[in-house]
Design a protein around this motif. Structure first.
Motif, mmCIF file in Angstrom:
data_model
loop_
_atom_site.group_PDB
_atom_site.id
_atom_site.type_symbol
_atom_site.label_atom_id
_atom_site.label_comp_id
_atom_site.label_asym_id
_atom_site.label_seq_id
_atom_site.Cartn_x
_atom_site.Cartn_y
_atom_site.Cartn_z
ATOM 1 N N ASN A 91 0.818 -1.205 0.000
ATOM 2 C CA ASN A 91 0.000 0.000 0.000
ATOM 3 C C ASN A 91 0.853 1.256 0.000
ATOM 4 O OD1 ASN A 91 -2.862 -0.577 -0.036
ATOM 5 N ND2 ASN A 91 -2.575 -1.598 1.912
ATOM 6 N N ILE A 92 1.918 1.245 0.785
ATOM 7 C CA ILE A 92 2.786 2.418 0.873
ATOM 8 C C ILE A 92 3.351 2.774 -0.499
ATOM 9 C CG2 ILE A 92 4.974 3.289 1.766
ATOM 10 C CD1 ILE A 92 4.431 1.566 4.287
ATOM 11 N N PHE A 93 3.939 1.808 -1.166
ATOM 12 C CA PHE A 93 4.623 2.112 -2.414
ATOM 13 C C PHE A 93 3.650 2.316 -3.573
ATOM 14 C CE2 PHE A 93 7.917 -0.113 0.104
ATOM 15 C CZ PHE A 93 8.684 1.013 0.324
ATOM 16 N N GLU A 94 2.508 1.655 -3.549
ATOM 17 C CA GLU A 94 1.504 1.916 -4.580
ATOM 18 C C GLU A 94 0.969 3.336 -4.437
ATOM 19 O OE1 GLU A 94 0.597 0.183 -7.235
ATOM 20 O OE2 GLU A 94 2.119 -1.297 -6.687
ATOM 21 N N ALA A 95 0.777 3.791 -3.191
ATOM 22 C CA ALA A 95 0.297 5.151 -2.959
ATOM 23 C C ALA A 95 1.317 6.173 -3.439
ATOM 24 C CB ALA A 95 -0.004 5.359 -1.479
ATOM 25 N N ILE A 96 2.587 5.927 -3.146
ATOM 26 C CA ILE A 96 3.636 6.854 -3.564
ATOM 27 C C ILE A 96 3.763 6.873 -5.084
ATOM 28 C CG2 ILE A 96 6.124 7.279 -3.496
ATOM 29 C CD1 ILE A 96 6.042 6.221 -0.587
ATOM 30 N N LYS A 97 3.690 5.700 -5.707
ATOM 31 C CA LYS A 97 3.760 5.647 -7.171
ATOM 32 C C LYS A 97 2.574 6.367 -7.811
ATOM 33 C CE LYS A 97 4.415 1.148 -7.567
ATOM 34 N NZ LYS A 97 4.612 -0.158 -8.240
ATOM 35 N N ALA A 98 1.432 6.371 -7.105
ATOM 36 C CA ALA A 98 0.246 7.059 -7.629
ATOM 37 C C ALA A 98 0.385 8.575 -7.525
ATOM 38 C CB ALA A 98 -1.003 6.594 -6.885
ATOM 39 N N GLY A 99 1.386 9.026 -6.755
ATOM 40 C CA GLY A 99 1.629 10.461 -6.650
ATOM 41 C C GLY A 99 1.284 11.074 -5.311
ATOM 42 N N ALA A 100 0.997 10.243 -4.286
ATOM 43 C CA ALA A 100 0.630 10.769 -2.973
ATOM 44 C C ALA A 100 1.744 11.639 -2.396
ATOM 45 C CB ALA A 100 0.319 9.620 -2.011
ATOM 46 N N ASN A 101 1.352 12.717 -1.747
ATOM 47 C CA ASN A 101 2.317 13.639 -1.128
ATOM 48 C C ASN A 101 2.683 13.240 0.295
ATOM 49 O OD1 ASN A 101 0.637 15.169 -3.199
ATOM 50 N ND2 ASN A 101 2.339 16.574 -2.889
ATOM 51 N N GLY A 102 1.942 12.336 0.883
ATOM 52 C CA GLY A 102 2.217 11.888 2.240
ATOM 53 C C GLY A 102 1.385 10.659 2.553
ATOM 54 N N TYR A 103 1.743 9.984 3.657
ATOM 55 C CA TYR A 103 1.085 8.730 4.001
ATOM 56 C C TYR A 103 0.974 8.670 5.519
ATOM 57 C CZ TYR A 103 -0.052 3.735 3.322
ATOM 58 O OH TYR A 103 -0.674 2.514 3.277
#
Length: 210
Positions: A91-103
């Protein structure tokens, strides 16, 4: 003072209401929309014109990662902060790859959440501590890729960006002036061929730069 406009995507009604109330109690932020699904995320963004999106990952209709990807395609400069009960690597890396600015994890205390949202508005990429640890473990476990000719100071600053620190926090931790941090980050952007902290963090993670 013009309040920062934030919209929320979360299928939990109680949490949506709580977050809305929390934001509306702030002197510098307000909730301008709260939605149970990210299926129509781009439409909701167009209608509400927010300055930031708070995005849940696990929703039964309209996955948060897909919603983030669509928002970023249409509004690349709009900050999207992921909120979830999950801190697993996928989930962390999929979110970052999607362009998320923070988690951020949902168990983040309200005062800390508001502090991290403000850091995001200030140019940071906030991450809950356990998430940052997993990101750094990922760097250590994976082969190192080309350095993009980053200096050691630039690598240190990029690492602090990945850990979720704002420019002001980086200045304090590095014992250098705020404008010096800005100059270093400008050079980092030039070397990575990016235009924002989000893009720099994304490349740092995908290319294992720090």
């Amino acid at each position: 003072m013009n309040k920062k406009r934030i919209i929320i995507f979360d299928d939990d009604t109680t949490r949506r209401d709580s977050l809305s109330m929390l934001l509306n109690m702030c002197p510098d932020m307000e909730c301008v929309g709260a939605f149970a699904s990210a299926a129509d995320a781009v439409t909701h963004v167009a209608q509400t014109e927010p300055d930031m999106v708070l995005m849940d990952i696990d929703m039964p209709r309209g996955n948060g990662i897909d919603g983030t990807s669509r928002i970023k395609s249409a509004y690349p400069l709009l900050p999207v902060i992921m909120q979830t009960v999950f801190d697993d690597n996928q989930n962390i890396f999929e979110a970052i790859k999607a362009g998320a600015n923070g988690y951020l994890l949902k168990k983040t205390p309200p005062d800390k959440l508001l502090e991290q949202l403000r850091e995001a508005f200030d140019g940071g990429a906030p991450m809950t501590g356990t998430v940052a640890i997993k990101v750094l473990q990922f760097f250590r476990e994976e082969p190192v890729s080309p350095s993009y000719k980053l200096s050691e100071r630039e690598k240190d600053i990029l690492k602090l960006l990945v850990e979720g620190h704002s420019y002001k926090m980086i200045a304090a931790k590095s014992n250098i002036a705020y404008y010096t941090v800005c100059n270093h980050i400008k050079k980092i952007y030039e070397k990575l061929h990016v235009n924002s902290a989000t893009e720099a963090v994304k490349i740092a993670i995908l290319q294992r730069l720090v």
